[in-house]
Design a protein around this motif. Structure first.
Motif, PDB file in Angstrom:
ATOM      1  N   MET A 148       0.767  -1.049  -0.011  1.00  0.00           N
ATOM      2  CA  MET A 148       0.085   0.239   0.016  1.00  0.00           C
ATOM      3  C   MET A 148       0.858   1.195   0.002  1.00  0.00           C
ATOM      4  O   MET A 148       1.888   1.307   0.710  1.00  0.00           O
ATOM      5  N   PRO A 149       0.493   2.109  -0.861  1.00  0.00           N
ATOM      6  CA  PRO A 149       1.316   3.405  -0.937  1.00  0.00           C
ATOM      7  C   PRO A 149       1.306   4.014   0.543  1.00  0.00           C
ATOM      8  O   PRO A 149       0.412   4.254   1.227  1.00  0.00           O
ATOM      9  N   ARG A 150       2.435   4.893   0.783  1.00  0.00           N
ATOM     10  CA  ARG A 150       2.571   5.695   1.976  1.00  0.00           C
ATOM     11  C   ARG A 150       1.782   6.885   1.785  1.00  0.00           C
ATOM     12  O   ARG A 150       1.867   7.605   0.787  1.00  0.00           O
ATOM     13  N   VAL A 151       1.288   7.549   2.874  1.00  0.00           N
ATOM     14  CA  VAL A 151       0.720   8.729   2.895  1.00  0.00           C
ATOM     15  C   VAL A 151       1.844   9.656   3.119  1.00  0.00           C
ATOM     16  O   VAL A 151       2.620   9.596   3.966  1.00  0.00           O
ATOM     17  N   PRO A 152       1.977  10.745   2.041  1.00  0.00           N
ATOM     18  CA  PRO A 152       3.293  11.727   2.518  1.00  0.00           C
ATOM     19  C   PRO A 152       3.152  12.203   3.744  1.00  0.00           C
ATOM     20  O   PRO A 152       2.031  12.948   4.105  1.00  0.00           O
ATOM     21  N   ALA A 153       4.382  12.502   4.297  1.00  0.00           N
ATOM     22  CA  ALA A 153       4.552  12.999   5.695  1.00  0.00           C
ATOM     23  C   ALA A 153       3.974  14.518   5.535  1.00  0.00           C
ATOM     24  O   ALA A 153       3.435  15.105   6.352  1.00  0.00           O
ATOM     25  N   VAL A 154       3.955  15.045   4.341  1.00  0.00           N
ATOM     26  CA  VAL A 154       3.747  16.573   4.122  1.00  0.00           C
ATOM     27  C   VAL A 154       2.200  16.674   4.411  1.00  0.00           C
ATOM     28  O   VAL A 154       1.905  17.899   4.942  1.00  0.00           O
ATOM     29  N   LEU A 155       1.546  15.754   4.472  1.00  0.00           N
ATOM     30  CA  LEU A 155       0.045  15.980   4.738  1.00  0.00           C
ATOM     31  C   LEU A 155      -0.028  16.609   6.062  1.00  0.00           C
ATOM     32  O   LEU A 155      -0.966  17.125   6.286  1.00  0.00           O
ATOM     33  N   PHE A 156       0.851  16.108   6.955  1.00  0.00           N
ATOM     34  CA  PHE A 156       0.691  16.580   8.313  1.00  0.00           C
ATOM     35  C   PHE A 156       1.083  17.949   8.760  1.00  0.00           C
ATOM     36  O   PHE A 156       0.846  18.545   9.645  1.00  0.00           O
ATOM     37  N   SER A 157       1.835  18.553   7.736  1.00  0.00           N
ATOM     38  CA  SER A 157       2.396  19.751   7.779  1.00  0.00           C
ATOM     39  C   SER A 157       1.769  20.800   6.994  1.00  0.00           C
ATOM     40  O   SER A 157       1.986  22.168   7.207  1.00  0.00           O
ATOM     41  N   LEU A 158       0.936  20.451   5.934  1.00  0.00           N
ATOM     42  CA  LEU A 158       0.495  21.528   5.020  1.00  0.00           C
ATOM     43  C   LEU A 158      -1.073  21.707   5.347  1.00  0.00           C
ATOM     44  O   LEU A 158      -1.860  22.110   4.333  1.00  0.00           O
TER      45      LEU A 158
ATOM     46  N   PHE B  68      -4.992  15.002  13.064  1.00  0.00           N
ATOM     47  CA  PHE B  68      -4.506  14.391  14.075  1.00  0.00           C
ATOM     48  C   PHE B  68      -5.080  12.825  13.947  1.00  0.00           C
ATOM     49  O   PHE B  68      -6.509  12.831  14.240  1.00  0.00           O
ATOM     50  N   LEU B  69      -4.524  11.960  13.679  1.00  0.00           N
ATOM     51  CA  LEU B  69      -4.966  10.762  13.708  1.00  0.00           C
ATOM     52  C   LEU B  69      -4.918   9.656  15.022  1.00  0.00           C
ATOM     53  O   LEU B  69      -3.833   9.591  15.309  1.00  0.00           O
ATOM     54  N   VAL B  70      -5.987   9.059  15.324  1.00  0.00           N
ATOM     55  CA  VAL B  70      -5.982   8.292  16.502  1.00  0.00           C
ATOM     56  C   VAL B  70      -6.762   6.994  16.249  1.00  0.00           C
ATOM     57  O   VAL B  70      -7.756   6.900  15.648  1.00  0.00           O
ATOM     58  N   VAL B  71      -5.836   6.155  16.834  1.00  0.00           N
ATOM     59  CA  VAL B  71      -6.412   4.674  16.780  1.00  0.00           C
ATOM     60  C   VAL B  71      -6.866   3.937  17.969  1.00  0.00           C
ATOM     61  O   VAL B  71      -6.164   4.328  18.954  1.00  0.00           O
ATOM     62  N   ILE B  72      -8.156   3.782  18.154  1.00  0.00           N
ATOM     63  CA  ILE B  72      -8.551   2.866  19.228  1.00  0.00           C
ATOM     64  C   ILE B  72      -8.842   1.473  19.030  1.00  0.00           C
ATOM     65  O   ILE B  72      -9.442   1.131  18.015  1.00  0.00           O
ATOM     66  N   SER B  73      -8.195   0.613  19.834  1.00  0.00           N
ATOM     67  CA  SER B  73      -8.375  -0.955  19.793  1.00  0.00           C
ATOM     68  C   SER B  73      -8.822  -1.374  20.904  1.00  0.00           C
ATOM     69  O   SER B  73      -8.748  -0.905  22.190  1.00  0.00           O
ATOM     70  N   GLY B  74      -9.168  -2.941  20.866  1.00  0.00           N
ATOM     71  CA  GLY B  74      -9.345  -3.379  22.303  1.00  0.00           C
ATOM     72  C   GLY B  74     -10.193  -4.786  21.926  1.00  0.00           C
ATOM     73  O   GLY B  74     -10.789  -4.838  20.808  1.00  0.00           O
ATOM     74  N   PRO B  75     -10.362  -5.791  22.660  1.00  0.00           N
ATOM     75  CA  PRO B  75     -11.005  -6.802  22.482  1.00  0.00           C
ATOM     76  C   PRO B  75     -12.437  -6.845  22.458  1.00  0.00           C
ATOM     77  O   PRO B  75     -12.683  -5.589  23.058  1.00  0.00           O
TER      78      PRO B  75
ATOM     79  N   ASP C  68       2.972   8.957  12.774  1.00  0.00           N
ATOM     80  CA  ASP C  68       2.409  10.053  13.869  1.00  0.00           C
ATOM     81  C   ASP C  68       1.309   9.842  14.409  1.00  0.00           C
ATOM     82  O   ASP C  68       0.876  10.543  15.370  1.00  0.00           O
ATOM     83  N   CYS C  69       0.591   8.605  14.004  1.00  0.00           N
ATOM     84  CA  CYS C  69      -0.650   8.314  14.503  1.00  0.00           C
ATOM     85  C   CYS C  69      -0.562   8.337  16.308  1.00  0.00           C
ATOM     86  O   CYS C  69       0.452   7.878  16.847  1.00  0.00           O
TER      87      CYS C  69
ATOM     88  N   GLU D  28      -1.436  14.685  24.019  1.00  0.00           N
ATOM     89  CA  GLU D  28      -0.397  14.337  22.995  1.00  0.00           C
ATOM     90  C   GLU D  28      -0.499  15.619  22.077  1.00  0.00           C
ATOM     91  O   GLU D  28       0.613  16.015  21.457  1.00  0.00           O
ATOM     92  N   MET D  29      -1.764  16.100  21.870  1.00  0.00           N
ATOM     93  CA  MET D  29      -2.069  17.069  20.890  1.00  0.00           C
ATOM     94  C   MET D  29      -1.247  18.381  21.351  1.00  0.00           C
ATOM     95  O   MET D  29      -0.502  18.983  20.754  1.00  0.00           O
ATOM     96  N   GLN D  30      -1.340  18.793  22.695  1.00  0.00           N
ATOM     97  CA  GLN D  30      -0.441  19.991  23.357  1.00  0.00           C
ATOM     98  C   GLN D  30       0.940  19.692  23.155  1.00  0.00           C
ATOM     99  O   GLN D  30       1.789  20.514  22.679  1.00  0.00           O
ATOM    100  N   ARG D  31       1.338  18.653  23.389  1.00  0.00           N
ATOM    101  CA  ARG D  31       2.946  18.039  23.301  1.00  0.00           C
ATOM    102  C   ARG D  31       3.262  18.468  22.108  1.00  0.00           C
ATOM    103  O   ARG D  31       4.435  19.085  21.713  1.00  0.00           O
ATOM    104  N   ARG D  32       2.452  17.779  20.842  1.00  0.00           N
ATOM    105  CA  ARG D  32       3.038  17.929  19.706  1.00  0.00           C
ATOM    106  C   ARG D  32       2.852  19.303  18.897  1.00  0.00           C
ATOM    107  O   ARG D  32       3.791  19.878  18.263  1.00  0.00           O
ATOM    108  N   ARG D  33       1.815  20.255  19.357  1.00  0.00           N
ATOM    109  CA  ARG D  33       1.713  21.579  18.725  1.00  0.00           C
ATOM    110  C   ARG D  33       1.772  22.527  19.738  1.00  0.00           C
ATOM    111  O   ARG D  33       1.703  23.808  19.108  1.00  0.00           O
ATOM    112  N   GLY D  34       2.131  22.511  21.020  1.00  0.00           N
ATOM    113  CA  GLY D  34       2.002  23.547  21.886  1.00  0.00           C
ATOM    114  C   GLY D  34       3.137  24.162  21.819  1.00  0.00           C
ATOM    115  O   GLY D  34       3.579  25.363  22.194  1.00  0.00           O
TER     116      GLY D  34
END
Ligand code: 5GP
Length: 222
Positions: free
Chosen positions: A1-11, A35-42, A144-145, A216-222
């Motif tokens: 599967m093709p990668r999503v360009p990292a630039v998506l996150f900065s533009l 900001f992409l969040v993954v939630i998993s669990g049984p 970055d998720c 996490e959002m504050q840490r990355r973007r604050g």
């Protein structure tokens, strides 16, 4: 599967996050970025209920997966899943329409790539509720998720919850229980998850997940 360009996150363009104090502070200061969040669990751990509460609290959007799983009486097509038959799912794989897909409990499930990319580009918090295999694939494409795994307090609580859903017969419940134990072990070994949250109390677990994502959002973007 093709990668999503990292630039998506900065533009990513400016977006309106004023409905949510955490998102507004963190995103506005940074000029807004998705900001992409993954939630998993049984199964049976209560992750869908937690996810829905987190969506409200963070003004986030849920990605609706495509699945070949038979529709249960409580399922709403287009709201819980896009229900399709196997040929349609295979066509979507061939057309590279999935960010990730996996076979879970004999059925196919996939995350629509276009929806996720578009919402991230709009500066949205996008939540994927997917299994461990899916999370591993998403992490490879979008390092970055932020990924959270929801746990039951213990095995007894997990079995009780699987039974109380009244969705499956006892044989299926036992199968889902051993698959749940395997999935927890797989999650821990994968090193994909940023955090594990125990659903011992619903409100407390929602607070913890919301707090983790907000910090996490504050840490990355604050
Ligand atoms: P259920 O049929 O009980 O709704 O979901 C079964 C499992 O499939 C859950 O662990 C759920 O998180 C996972 N799942 C749902 N959608 C997707 C998806 O798009 N991709 C992947 N990899 N797993 C999914």
């Amino acid at each position: 599967m093709p990668r999503v360009p990292a630039v998506l996150f900065s533009l990513m363009p400016e977006a309106d996050h004023t409905a949510n104090p955490i998102a507004a502070t963190a995103l506005d200061r940074a000029g807004a970025a998705g900001f992409l969040v993954v939630i998993s669990g049984p199964s049976g751990v209560g992750k869908s209920t937690i996810t829905n509460a987190v969506l409200d609290r963070l003004d986030a959007v849920l990605s609706i997966s495509m699945t070949t799983r038979p529709r249960a009486a409580t399922d709403v097509d287009g709201e819980h899943y896009h229900f399709v038959d196997e040929p349609a799912f295979q066509e979507a794989i061939a057309a590279d329409e999935f960010l990730e897909w996996a076979k879970v409990y004999d059925n196919f499930y996939g995350t629509p790539r276009a929806f996720v990319e578009q919402r991230l580009a709009e500066g949205k918090v996008v939540v994927l509720e997917i299994d461990v295999e899916g999370a591993i694939r998403v992490r490879r494409q979008m390092p970055d998720c932020f990924a959270v795994f929801i746990l039951a307090p213990d095995d007894t609580a997990l079995l009780d919850r699987l039974r109380s859903r009244k969705r499956d017969d006892e044989a299926t419940i036992q199968r889902r229980f051993s698959q749940a134990q395997a999935e927890i072990a797989h999650a821990r070994a994968s090193n994909v998850y940023n955090a594990y949250v125990v659903n011992d109390d619903f409100d407390r677990a929602v607070d913890e997940v919301t707090g983790l994502i907000g910090s996490e959002m504050q840490r990355r973007r604050g």
